[in-house]
Motif scaffolding. Structure first.
Motif, mmCIF file in Angstrom:
data_model
loop_
_atom_site.group_PDB
_atom_site.id
_atom_site.type_symbol
_atom_site.label_atom_id
_atom_site.label_comp_id
_atom_site.label_asym_id
_atom_site.label_seq_id
_atom_site.Cartn_x
_atom_site.Cartn_y
_atom_site.Cartn_z
ATOM 1 N N ILE A 1 -28.461 -29.021 13.070
ATOM 2 C CA ILE A 1 -28.448 -28.028 14.229
ATOM 3 C C ILE A 1 -28.522 -26.859 14.310
ATOM 4 N N TRP A 2 -28.708 -25.576 14.805
ATOM 5 C CA TRP A 2 -28.298 -24.177 14.787
ATOM 6 C C TRP A 2 -26.986 -23.906 15.019
ATOM 7 N N GLN A 3 -26.575 -23.103 13.751
ATOM 8 C CA GLN A 3 -24.843 -22.725 13.788
ATOM 9 C C GLN A 3 -24.435 -21.962 15.551
ATOM 10 N N PRO A 4 -25.553 -21.265 16.104
ATOM 11 C CA PRO A 4 -25.372 -20.732 17.559
ATOM 12 C C PRO A 4 -24.658 -21.825 18.673
ATOM 13 N N GLU A 5 -25.765 -23.077 18.570
ATOM 14 C CA GLU A 5 -25.762 -24.334 18.912
ATOM 15 C C GLU A 5 -24.144 -25.205 18.859
ATOM 16 N N LEU A 6 -24.010 -25.458 17.579
ATOM 17 C CA LEU A 6 -23.158 -26.155 17.220
ATOM 18 C C LEU A 6 -21.549 -25.503 17.917
ATOM 19 N N GLU A 7 -21.400 -23.968 17.815
ATOM 20 C CA GLU A 7 -20.414 -22.834 17.591
ATOM 21 C C GLU A 7 -20.230 -23.175 19.629
#
Ligand SMILES: Cc1cc2nc3c(=O)[nH]c(=O)nc-3n(C[C@H](O)[C@H](O)[C@H](O)COP(=O)(O)OP(=O)(O)OC[C@H]3O[C@@H](n4cnc5c(N)ncnc54)[C@H](O)[C@@H]3O)c2cc1C
Length: 469
Positions: free
Chosen positions: A102-108
Motif C-alpha cells: 500500500i502506498w504511504q499516502p493511501e495508508l495515511e
C-alpha cells in the motif's frame, strides 16, 4: 489541560497512535506542521506485524483492497512480486501471515479515517517543549501566532528529522550514511543503459521507476532530485550519457542507522522514525513504527486513566528497543551487500544461493518481518508467550467460527479459554473480553496482539497483574 496526550506529527505512526489512545478512552490531540497531508510516495508497503496490527482494529478489508493495486505496482517496478533482501528478490511470501503493498499516502488517508474523532491541528509546528512532574507544554508556531498546548504526556511522532528528540535531550547514537540513493518516476529520451550493478554503484530501472545508488558523499543537496542531477549520477555509475527529461515523485535517501538511547524521558516519549532511522531496504520502517504505536497506545492509555502505574511505560522501550536494534542490524547488513565492488558481488552470489534453501529463505523473511522476535517479560514464560499472535479462527461451544481479530477491535485484552479452563474467566477485568473456544489451548492476548499468557492459573494471575492490574 488541552488534551491527555499531545502527539507531534500526523504521519502514519502519529495517526495510528492517536486512534489507539482514543480507543483507550483518552483525548489525544495531534499537531502537524504541514497544512495539507503529505503526498510523497515514500513507503510502498507495510510488513506482516503492521498488517496484523491494523487488521486487529478492523482495517483488514481496506488493506486487502489496496494490496491489489500495490502488488501490481511492485511487480511493474521490481520485475517480481517476491520480497527482497538487499535487492535480491527471492523471498517467498508467507501465505498465512501476509504483508500489504500500500502506498504511504493511501495508508495515511486510511489511518486518518480510522483516527476520526481525534482533533488535528494542521499548520502547527512545535518549536519548544516545557515539561515538569505534572505535565508537558508544547510551544507551537501557528498561522495565528504562537500557542501553548498543555497535556499530561507528549509523544514525538515527528519523523527522523523531528525536533522532539533533541528538544527533550534524547541521545541518537548510530552510524553515518554509507550509501545514498536518488530515485523517482523517470522519463528518458533515447537509449538507457541496462539496470544492474556497476563498479561505482547500482542503476535500477523497471517500469517507470529508475534510481542510482552510490557511496554517500558530503555536502549533497537536500531538495527534489533534478533531471540533470540524476543523469549525472547515472553517468558516474554506468559510464553512459543519458537524457532525463522528467523526474516525478523523486526520492533522495541515505542509509544512516541511528536509534534513540531511550524512548521515554519523563512525560515525553518517541515513536516511529523519531525513535529510529535506517535504510528503507526491505521496507521495514512502517512495520517498526506502527508496532511502536500499537505497543505504546494501550499502555499510555492505562496509565493516564490511572489504572496502571507509570512504571508500565518502562516496558515500552524494554520491548520496542530491541525490535528497533534488530532492524538497524539487518539494514546495515543490507547496505553492506548493496555496496559496489567485486568482493560484494561474490558475497551477493553466495547470499542469493543461500536463499534458494527453504530454511534460509524463511530465515531472511522472518528477519524482515520480525515475527520471531519475542518480547522479554518481567515473569518467566515460554513461547508463544512474548510473540505477536497471528490472526486465527476460533470455534465456540455451538460450533460458530469467528476470527481472533473480530474480538480485538475494542482495544481490550482477549482471554481465550478452552473447555477445561472456563473457570478462569472469573479473573478477567473489564478491560478483557473472554472468548470461549474449543479449537485451541487457552491464551491471553494483550491489546497489541502479544500473547501474555498460555499456562496455569497462577501464571495467569501474574500476567493479568502485570498488564491489566
Ligand atoms: C524512499 C523511501 C521508501 C520507503 N519505503 C518503505 C516501505 O516500503 N515500507 C516501510 O515500512 N517503510 C518505508 N520507508 C520508511 C517510511 O516511509 C517511514 O518509516 C515512515 O514515514 C515513518 O512514519 P512516521 O509517522 O514515524 O514519520 P513521518 O512519516 O516522517 O511523519 C512525521 C510527521 O511529523 C511532522 N512533523 C515533523 N516535525 C514537526 C514539528 N516540529 N511539529 C509538527 N509536526 C512535525 C512531519 O511533517 C510529518 O508529517 C521508506 C522511506 C523512504 C524514504
Amino acid at each position: 489541560m488541552d488534551a491527555d496526550v499531545v502527539i507531534v506529527g500526523a504521519g502514519p505512526v502519529g495517526l495510528f497512535l492517536a486512534a489507539e489512545l482514543l480507543l483507550g478512552g483518552l483525548q489525544p490531540l495531534v499537531v502537524e506542521q504541514l497544512a495539507q497531508p503529505a503526498t510523497e510516495r515514500k513507503a510502498r508497503g507495510i510488513g506482516v506485524l503492521a498488517t496484523e496490527a491494523l487488521t486487529r482494529r478492523g482495517l483488514g478489508p481496506q488493506l486487502a483492497a489496496a494490496h491489489e493495486e500495490g502488488i501490481r505496482d511492485f511487480a511493474r517496478d521490481h520485475g517480481s512480486t517476491l520480497g527482497h533482501f538487499a535487492n535480491i528478490h527471492k523471498l517467498l511470501p508467507d501465505e498465512d501471515r501476509p504483508r500489504t503493498h500500500i502506498w504511504q499516502p493511501e495508508l495515511e488517508r486510511l489511518l486518518a479515517g480510522h483516527a476520526v474523532g481525534v482533533p488535528m491541528r494542521r499548520a502547527h509546528r512545535v518549536t519548544a517543549i516545557e515539561s515538569d512532574v505534572d505535565g508537558v507544554t508544547a510551544i507551537v508556531e501557528t498561522p495565528q501566532g504562537e500557542r501553548r498546548i498543555t497535556a499530561a504526556y507528549l509523544v514525538g511522532c515527528d519523523g527522523g528529522r523531528g525536533k522532539v528528540r533533541s528538544l527533550a535531550g534524547f541521545g541518537f547514537p548510530g552510524t553515518p550514511p554509507l550509501l545514498r540513493t536518488l530515485a523517482g518516476q523517470v522519463r528518458f529520451e533515447g537509449a538507457v543503459p541496462p539496470a544492474g550493478r556497476y563498479a561505482a554503484g547500482s542503476f535500477m530501472h523497471g517500469g517507470s521507476m529508475a534510481g542510482v545508488t552510490e557511496f554517500a558523499r558530503d555536502g549533497e543537496s537536500d531538495g527534489p532530485v533534478t533531471p540533470a542531477e540524476l543523469a549525472a549520477a547515472i553517468r558516474r555509475v554506468t559510464g553512459e550519457d543519458v537524457t532525463v527529461t522528467e523526474v516525478r515523485d523523486s526520492r533522495r535517501f541515505a542509509d544512516q542507522a541511528r536509534q534513540a538511547d531511550d524512548y521515554r524521558r519523563g512525560r515525553i516519549l518517541l515513536a516511529g522514525d523519531a525513535a529510529h532511522v535506517h535504510s528503507p531496504s526491505g521496507g521495514q520502517g512502517l512495520n517498526l513504527g506502527l508496532l511502536d504505536a500499537a505497543n505504546l497506545g494501550w499502555k499510555l492509555a492505562a496509565v493516564v486513566r490511572g489504572e496502571m502505574p507509570e512504571t508500565l511505560l518502562d516496558s515500552y522501550f524494554r520491548e520496542r528497543g530491541p525490535a528497533g536494534a534488530a532492524v538497524l542490524r539487518n539494514t546495515r547488513a543490507q547496505s553492506a551487500l548493496l555496496a559496489p565492488g567485486p568482493h560484494v558481488d561474490a558475497l551477493r552470489e553466495i547470499v542469493a544461493e543461500l536463499m534458494d534453501l527453504p530454511e534460509a529463505n524463511r530465515y531472511f523473511s522472518d528477519l524482515l518481518s520480525g515475527v520471531k522476535e519475542r518480547y522479554e517479560f518481567p515473569y518467566p514464560a515460554e513461547e508463544p508467550v512474548g510473540l505477536h499472535s497471528p490472526d486465527r479462527s476460533l470455534v465456540d461451544d455451538e460450533g460458530r467460527v469467528t476470527l481472533l481479530s473480530d474480538h480485538t477491535r475494542t482495544g481490550r485484552g482477549v482471554l481465550v479459554l478452552d473447555p477445561e479452563s472456563r473457570d478462569l474467566a472469573a479473573l478477567a477485568t473489564k478491560r478483557i473480553e473472554v472468548v470461549p473456544a474449543t479449537n485451541t489451548e487457552s491464551f491471553l492476548l494483550r491489546p497489541d496482539g502479544v500473547i501474555a499468557w498460555a499456562g496455569g492459573e497462577a501464571e495467569l494471575k501474574v500476567a493479568l497483574d502485570t498488564w491489566f492490574a
